[in-house]
Design a protein around this motif. Structure first.
Motif, PDB file in Angstrom:
ATOM      1  N   ALA A  13       0.836  -1.202   0.000  1.00  0.00           N
ATOM      2  CA  ALA A  13       0.000   0.000   0.000  1.00  0.00           C
ATOM      3  C   ALA A  13       0.873   1.254   0.000  1.00  0.00           C
ATOM      4  O   ALA A  13       0.558   2.243  -0.669  1.00  0.00           O
ATOM      5  CB  ALA A  13      -0.924  -0.004   1.212  1.00  0.00           C
ATOM      6  N   ALA A  14       1.990   1.198   0.730  1.00  0.00           N
ATOM      7  CA  ALA A  14       2.896   2.346   0.796  1.00  0.00           C
ATOM      8  C   ALA A  14       3.587   2.588  -0.538  1.00  0.00           C
ATOM      9  O   ALA A  14       4.026   3.709  -0.834  1.00  0.00           O
ATOM     10  CB  ALA A  14       3.937   2.137   1.896  1.00  0.00           C
ATOM     11  N   ALA A  15       3.681   1.548  -1.367  1.00  0.00           N
ATOM     12  CA  ALA A  15       4.343   1.689  -2.665  1.00  0.00           C
ATOM     13  C   ALA A  15       3.593   2.652  -3.570  1.00  0.00           C
ATOM     14  O   ALA A  15       4.158   3.185  -4.528  1.00  0.00           O
ATOM     15  CB  ALA A  15       4.460   0.331  -3.349  1.00  0.00           C
ATOM     16  N   VAL A  16       2.319   2.910  -3.269  1.00  0.00           N
ATOM     17  CA  VAL A  16       1.536   3.853  -4.065  1.00  0.00           C
ATOM     18  C   VAL A  16       2.169   5.239  -4.011  1.00  0.00           C
ATOM     19  O   VAL A  16       2.094   6.015  -4.956  1.00  0.00           O
ATOM     20  CB  VAL A  16       0.078   3.899  -3.564  1.00  0.00           C
ATOM     21  N   GLU A  17       2.832   5.548  -2.894  1.00  0.00           N
ATOM     22  CA  GLU A  17       3.499   6.842  -2.773  1.00  0.00           C
ATOM     23  C   GLU A  17       4.657   6.951  -3.768  1.00  0.00           C
ATOM     24  O   GLU A  17       5.031   8.048  -4.180  1.00  0.00           O
ATOM     25  CB  GLU A  17       4.022   7.030  -1.349  1.00  0.00           C
ATOM     26  N   ILE A  18       5.223   5.819  -4.144  1.00  0.00           N
ATOM     27  CA  ILE A  18       6.326   5.803  -5.101  1.00  0.00           C
ATOM     28  C   ILE A  18       5.776   5.791  -6.524  1.00  0.00           C
ATOM     29  O   ILE A  18       6.261   6.502  -7.407  1.00  0.00           O
ATOM     30  CB  ILE A  18       7.208   4.553  -4.898  1.00  0.00           C
ATOM     31  N   THR A  19       4.741   4.984  -6.737  1.00  0.00           N
ATOM     32  CA  THR A  19       4.245   4.759  -8.090  1.00  0.00           C
ATOM     33  C   THR A  19       3.157   5.732  -8.515  1.00  0.00           C
ATOM     34  O   THR A  19       2.923   5.924  -9.703  1.00  0.00           O
ATOM     35  CB  THR A  19       3.669   3.340  -8.209  1.00  0.00           C
ATOM     36  N   GLY A  20       2.471   6.321  -7.534  1.00  0.00           N
ATOM     37  CA  GLY A  20       1.285   7.098  -7.852  1.00  0.00           C
ATOM     38  C   GLY A  20       0.073   6.181  -7.823  1.00  0.00           C
ATOM     39  O   GLY A  20       0.213   4.953  -7.884  1.00  0.00           O
ATOM     40  N   PRO A  21      -1.134   6.723  -7.697  1.00  0.00           N
ATOM     41  CA  PRO A  21      -2.330   5.884  -7.535  1.00  0.00           C
ATOM     42  C   PRO A  21      -2.685   5.049  -8.749  1.00  0.00           C
ATOM     43  O   PRO A  21      -3.254   3.978  -8.621  1.00  0.00           O
ATOM     44  CB  PRO A  21      -3.434   6.919  -7.234  1.00  0.00           C
ATOM     45  N   SER A  22      -2.373   5.521  -9.967  1.00  0.00           N
ATOM     46  CA  SER A  22      -2.740   4.780 -11.182  1.00  0.00           C
ATOM     47  C   SER A  22      -1.592   4.769 -12.174  1.00  0.00           C
ATOM     48  O   SER A  22      -1.674   5.359 -13.259  1.00  0.00           O
ATOM     49  CB  SER A  22      -3.990   5.413 -11.815  1.00  0.00           C
ATOM     50  N   PRO A  23      -0.488   4.100 -11.844  1.00  0.00           N
ATOM     51  CA  PRO A  23       0.649   4.076 -12.771  1.00  0.00           C
ATOM     52  C   PRO A  23       0.311   3.314 -14.034  1.00  0.00           C
ATOM     53  O   PRO A  23      -0.331   2.273 -13.994  1.00  0.00           O
ATOM     54  CB  PRO A  23       1.723   3.353 -11.964  1.00  0.00           C
ATOM     55  N   ARG A  24       0.739   3.831 -15.179  1.00  0.00           N
ATOM     56  CA  ARG A  24       0.424   3.197 -16.464  1.00  0.00           C
ATOM     57  C   ARG A  24       1.577   2.331 -16.952  1.00  0.00           C
ATOM     58  O   ARG A  24       1.377   1.296 -17.562  1.00  0.00           O
ATOM     59  CB  ARG A  24       0.100   4.269 -17.498  1.00  0.00           C
ATOM     60  N   ASP A  25       2.796   2.779 -16.727  1.00  0.00           N
ATOM     61  CA  ASP A  25       3.965   2.068 -17.226  1.00  0.00           C
ATOM     62  C   ASP A  25       4.406   1.035 -16.189  1.00  0.00           C
ATOM     63  O   ASP A  25       5.118   1.350 -15.241  1.00  0.00           O
ATOM     64  CB  ASP A  25       5.090   3.078 -17.501  1.00  0.00           C
ATOM     65  N   ALA A  26       3.969  -0.197 -16.356  1.00  0.00           N
ATOM     66  CA  ALA A  26       4.206  -1.236 -15.357  1.00  0.00           C
ATOM     67  C   ALA A  26       5.690  -1.491 -15.131  1.00  0.00           C
ATOM     68  O   ALA A  26       6.161  -1.511 -13.992  1.00  0.00           O
ATOM     69  CB  ALA A  26       3.503  -2.531 -15.774  1.00  0.00           C
ATOM     70  N   ALA A  27       6.435  -1.688 -16.205  1.00  0.00           N
ATOM     71  CA  ALA A  27       7.851  -2.045 -16.071  1.00  0.00           C
ATOM     72  C   ALA A  27       8.647  -0.939 -15.396  1.00  0.00           C
ATOM     73  O   ALA A  27       9.377  -1.188 -14.433  1.00  0.00           O
ATOM     74  CB  ALA A  27       8.443  -2.365 -17.442  1.00  0.00           C
ATOM     75  N   GLU A  28       8.518   0.285 -15.880  1.00  0.00           N
ATOM     76  CA  GLU A  28       9.282   1.387 -15.303  1.00  0.00           C
ATOM     77  C   GLU A  28       8.878   1.637 -13.856  1.00  0.00           C
ATOM     78  O   GLU A  28       9.708   1.987 -13.014  1.00  0.00           O
ATOM     79  CB  GLU A  28       9.102   2.658 -16.137  1.00  0.00           C
ATOM     80  N   THR A  29       7.601   1.457 -13.558  1.00  0.00           N
ATOM     81  CA  THR A  29       7.129   1.631 -12.192  1.00  0.00           C
ATOM     82  C   THR A  29       7.758   0.594 -11.273  1.00  0.00           C
ATOM     83  O   THR A  29       8.222   0.912 -10.173  1.00  0.00           O
ATOM     84  CB  THR A  29       5.597   1.522 -12.134  1.00  0.00           C
TER      85      THR A  29
END
Length: 200
Positions: free
Chosen positions: A74-90
């Motif tokens: 859940a905390a990883a959302v702070e790194i990725t953002g709520p709706s990351p589109r680029d799976a690999a780069e995220t």
């Protein structure tokens, strides 16, 4: 009737809040002290509880540890953002962040093995974790394949599985040799699968 409902909800709400507090303390303890250094006693002391008090909120230490992984995700959302589109780069960014919290990486890898045993509290977590990641990565691979940007004409689920295996494999190697740059190697693997703009 309404007063009785408030009385019923009060202790329940406090119990939920305390459980969440223990979970957060456990996450911070693993991040700070490492997998071997973090103990139920220290977590209990930080929470103002006894070890038995901690286990009042969780069926076992394994369940608590599994809940720590859920909180970490859940905390990883702070790194990725709520709706990351680029799976690999995220995921590469997440792996780069993981290098700053070795205790949580160690916990993840330890439970990944233990959770393969039938009935282990972490089993459901890992099944959900892998299924969610696989669906996300597969979706991106399908888009790239439709654009002609994937070098290997392999089924998306197979490529997703390989990429996920690389993530966990690199984390395991890194625990043995922290000099390894996990994010760099993962990025190298992904970029080698994608055609350059000149080739599209």
């Amino acid at each position: 009737m309404q007063m009785q409902e408030v009385k019923t909800r009060g202790p329940y709400a406090k119990g939920v809040a305390k459980r969440e507090e223990v979970r957060q303390i456990a996450l911070e303890t693993f991040a700070r002290r490492g997998y071997r250094g973090a103990t139920l006693r220290e977590i209990a002391d930080e929470a103002g509880l006894t070890v038995a008090g901690v286990l009042h909120y969780f069926d076992s230490k394994e369940e608590l540890f599994t809940e720590v992984l859920r909180l970490r995700d859940a905390a990883a959302v702070e790194i990725t953002g709520p709706s990351p589109r680029d799976a690999a780069e995220t995921l590469i960014r997440v792996v780069r962040h993981n290098a700053t919290v070795p205790g949580l990486v160690h916990l993840y890898m330890a439970l990944a093995v233990e959770g393969a045993v039938e009935g282990h509290p972490a089993q459901d977590y890992f099944q959900e974790h892998f299924a969610s990641l696989s669906d996300w990565i597969e979706g991106e691979i399908r888009e790239l394949q439709s654009d002609g940007r994937i070098k290997l004409q392999v089924q998306p689920e197979m490529l997703a599985s390989i990429f996920m295996a690389a993530i966990d494999g690199l984390q395991l190697q890194w625990l043995h040799d922290p000099s390894i740059d996990m994010a760099e190697r993962l990025s190298c693997l992904w970029n080698e699968l994608i055609l350059s703009p000149e080739q599209t």
